[in-house]
Design a protein around this motif. Structure first.
Motif, PDB file in Angstrom:
ATOM      1  N   GLN A 159      85.555  68.315  22.414  1.00 46.59           N
ATOM      2  CA  GLN A 159      85.530  67.594  23.692  1.00 46.59           C
ATOM      3  C   GLN A 159      86.245  66.249  23.592  1.00 46.59           C
ATOM      4  O   GLN A 159      86.983  65.863  24.506  1.00 46.59           O
ATOM      5  N   LEU A 160      86.041  65.524  22.506  1.00 45.41           N
ATOM      6  CA  LEU A 160      86.736  64.245  22.328  1.00 45.41           C
ATOM      7  C   LEU A 160      88.246  64.453  22.312  1.00 45.41           C
ATOM      8  O   LEU A 160      88.999  63.692  22.933  1.00 45.41           O
ATOM      9  N   ALA A 161      88.689  65.475  21.591  1.00 42.20           N
ATOM     10  CA  ALA A 161      90.127  65.731  21.490  1.00 42.20           C
ATOM     11  C   ALA A 161      90.725  66.123  22.836  1.00 42.20           C
ATOM     12  O   ALA A 161      91.775  65.606  23.242  1.00 42.20           O
ATOM     13  N   THR A 162      90.071  67.020  23.559  1.00 39.84           N
ATOM     14  CA  THR A 162      90.633  67.514  24.821  1.00 39.84           C
ATOM     15  C   THR A 162      90.614  66.442  25.914  1.00 39.84           C
ATOM     16  O   THR A 162      91.538  66.373  26.723  1.00 39.84           O
ATOM     17  N   THR A 163      89.594  65.615  25.945  1.00 41.72           N
ATOM     18  CA  THR A 163      89.565  64.566  26.962  1.00 41.72           C
ATOM     19  C   THR A 163      90.563  63.458  26.650  1.00 41.72           C
ATOM     20  O   THR A 163      91.109  62.832  27.568  1.00 41.72           O
ATOM     21  N   TRP A 164      90.824  63.215  25.366  1.00 43.75           N
ATOM     22  CA  TRP A 164      91.878  62.257  25.005  1.00 43.75           C
ATOM     23  C   TRP A 164      93.226  62.766  25.503  1.00 43.75           C
ATOM     24  O   TRP A 164      94.023  62.013  26.072  1.00 43.75           O
ATOM     25  N   VAL A 165      93.486  64.056  25.297  1.00 51.51           N
ATOM     26  CA  VAL A 165      94.719  64.664  25.796  1.00 51.51           C
ATOM     27  C   VAL A 165      94.765  64.584  27.320  1.00 51.51           C
ATOM     28  O   VAL A 165      95.816  64.319  27.919  1.00 51.51           O
ATOM     29  N   SER A 166      93.610  64.796  27.957  1.00 50.65           N
ATOM     30  CA  SER A 166      93.546  64.740  29.417  1.00 50.65           C
ATOM     31  C   SER A 166      93.947  63.362  29.944  1.00 50.65           C
ATOM     32  O   SER A 166      94.686  63.257  30.929  1.00 50.65           O
ATOM     33  N   ASP A 167      93.462  62.306  29.302  1.00 51.24           N
ATOM     34  CA  ASP A 167      93.844  60.953  29.713  1.00 51.24           C
ATOM     35  C   ASP A 167      95.314  60.673  29.423  1.00 51.24           C
ATOM     36  O   ASP A 167      96.008  60.026  30.218  1.00 51.24           O
ATOM     37  N   LYS A 168      95.798  61.140  28.291  1.00 54.97           N
ATOM     38  CA  LYS A 168      97.181  60.869  27.902  1.00 54.97           C
ATOM     39  C   LYS A 168      98.170  61.491  28.889  1.00 54.97           C
ATOM     40  O   LYS A 168      99.153  60.868  29.288  1.00 54.97           O
TER      41      LYS A 168
END
Length: 475
Positions: A317-326
């Motif tokens: 979840q941390l990885a995918t939401t970071w990508v989502s913000d980027k």
């Protein structure tokens, strides 16, 4: 990706104000402001959500101990406990979120935390079904406030481009709580003292919540402007940043803004989607210990087997939401991660795993892989596409009301007579997730078409568009 931010140089970027003008801001100062805000808000909200999840989901751990026998629960009374918890847990979302707009989330969040912690401790003293039911209903009424209030609170400090990863940071504490709760349960269920193991579990986790709630009364700032930790220059920058996302930046509550959202059909699609993905969220939270219990040598070890899937889900979840913000993509990432969980629910239902328990356990890792990511990205998507703070509070309340109502569906479909596989329940979750993915991608297509019309000048007035012509919908 949104086009409204344009690089002006190495040290400043432009933002739109309510008047539609461009105002430069210092990037170094903005980075310092965000970092300072993170240091204050993120640890506090993470601790709050940790205790929230511990107290809400501890009934699933207690079921693997002697709770049902000690309280004389029969038939589907355990499922009834979950169902009746979710009724106030769903119905109180909107009122509490609107109250947080009126009285500030920094007051509402610690207050409700202290209340639900007391209820959790009281549950340890119950002797029968009626007693545990009363405490769970009261707990559900106050716990309903936390997550929508927390996201609304963050939207007052961060821009919509920063919300996803930061919501995930404290949201991941739900997974950590699942792992910690499993470890606590495994430990206390082996104690041989005056109380039962599940009673120690309720007392320990409830008292932790009360302590954190009292601490947050002192820690959470009402706003950057009223906090002594920020300079005057940082306070001015904060006001500019808030103008990106909101037409109103004051504390006034406006019923007309809430009523306007009820006339927008996208509000009801945004409300239906969490009802669909929420079935999987509730099923994972409440029944994961039960699902893995069939592979455990002893019932108490079922709690230990939940640690790995929860920790893995937190990292994903941390990885995918970071990508989502980027990349400023909400819908595609929510659907992509959920598709993995969708496959896991189907495989758990259709495969014969009696002799292949290792495969079944691996599937629980896939099950939690993307189950919870839409629960972060969709509310952030809602907040990003709502420009009035009252309307945002109202929409977020509806969003979490629907997600919590999904807990009723989950509790109803996991019937005692379907144990240990729970095939009808697993198929129900998969079907709900399939419909969600279709609606989510369809709504993204709608906003994408609107943005293209805004670029071509075919549409002039959208939410916030009259005041800020550069406004674009988040995707």
């Amino acid at each position: 990706m949104a086009d409204e931010e344009k690089q002006l140089g190495t040290n400043v970027v432009a933002i739109g104000s309510d008047s539609g003008s461009q105002k430069p801001r210092d990037k170094a100062l903005e980075k310092k402001l965000i970092w300072k805000t993170d240091l204050i808000l993120m640890p506090a909200l993470a601790l709050a959500y940790l205790t929230h999840t511990l107290d809400r989901a501890n009934l699933g751990n207690a079921k693997t101990d002697t709770l049902e026998k000690d309280l004389g629960l029969v038939g589907n009374q355990f499922s009834l406990l979950l169902i009746l918890f979710y009724i106030p847990y769903a119905l109180m979302n909107v009122p509490f979120t609107l109250l947080s707009k009126r009285f500030n989330p920094a007051v509402v969040i610690p207050t409700i935390m202290t209340c639900w912690g007391i209820m959790a401790m009281c549950a340890a003293a119950t002797k029968n079904f009626g007693g545990i039911l009363a405490t769970r209903i009261l707990m559900g009424a106050v716990e309903a406030a936390f997550f929508p209030c927390a996201i609304f609170y963050c939207s007052l400090f961060y821009t919509r481009h920063e919300l996803s990863f930061r919501t995930s940071v404290f949201g991941c504490m739900g997974f950590i709580a699942g792992a910690i709760s499993g470890l606590i349960a495994w430990s206390v269920f082996q104690w041989d003292n005056a109380l039962r193991g599940w009673q120690y579990l309720f007392i320990i986790e409830g008292s932790l919540t009360v302590g954190v709630g009292l601490l947050l009364f002192l820690v959470l700032p009402h706003s950057i402007e009223k906090s002594r930790w920020f300079s005057e220059e940082e306070k001015r920058l904060s006001r500019l940043r808030r103008e990106e996302d909101s037409q109103d930046v004051d504390k006034n509550f406006r019923w007309e803004d809430a009523k306007k959202e009820t006339k927008d059909w996208t509000t009801w699609i945004f409300t239906l989607m969490p009802l669909l993905y929420g079935v999987g969220v509730a099923s994972s939270s409440n029944f994961l210990p039960t699902i893995v219990k069939r592979i455990a040598i002893t019932p108490a070890k079922a709690n230990l087997y939940t640690v790995g899937p929860n920790l893995t889900a937190a990292a994903v979840q941390l990885a995918t939401t970071w990508v989502s913000d980027k990349f400023q993509q909400r819908a595609t990432i929510a659907c992509g991660t959920l598709f993995v969980s969708f496959l896991a629910w189907i495989l758990l239902a259709v495969l014969n795993l009696v002799k292949h328990v290792e495969v079944g356990y691996f599937l629980t890792y896939l099950l939690t892989f993307g189950n919870f990511t839409p629960g972060i990205l969709v509310p952030v998507w809602v907040a990003s596409n709502t420009t009035t703070t009252t309307g945002r509070a109202f929409r977020l309340g509806l969003n979490f009301m629907a997600q919590n109502l999904a807990g009723i569906i989950s509790s109803a479909v996991f019937r005692a007579q379907d144990a240990p596989v729970y095939k009808p329940a697993l198929i129900t979750v998969a079907c709900c997730q399939a419909v969600f993915m279709v609606l989510c991608l369809g709504l993204r297509g709608h906003f994408r078409r609107l943005n293209k019309k805004l670029e071509r000048g075919e549409v002039i007035h959208v939410s916030g568009g009259k005041e800020r012509p550069e406004y674009r919908y988040a995707l």
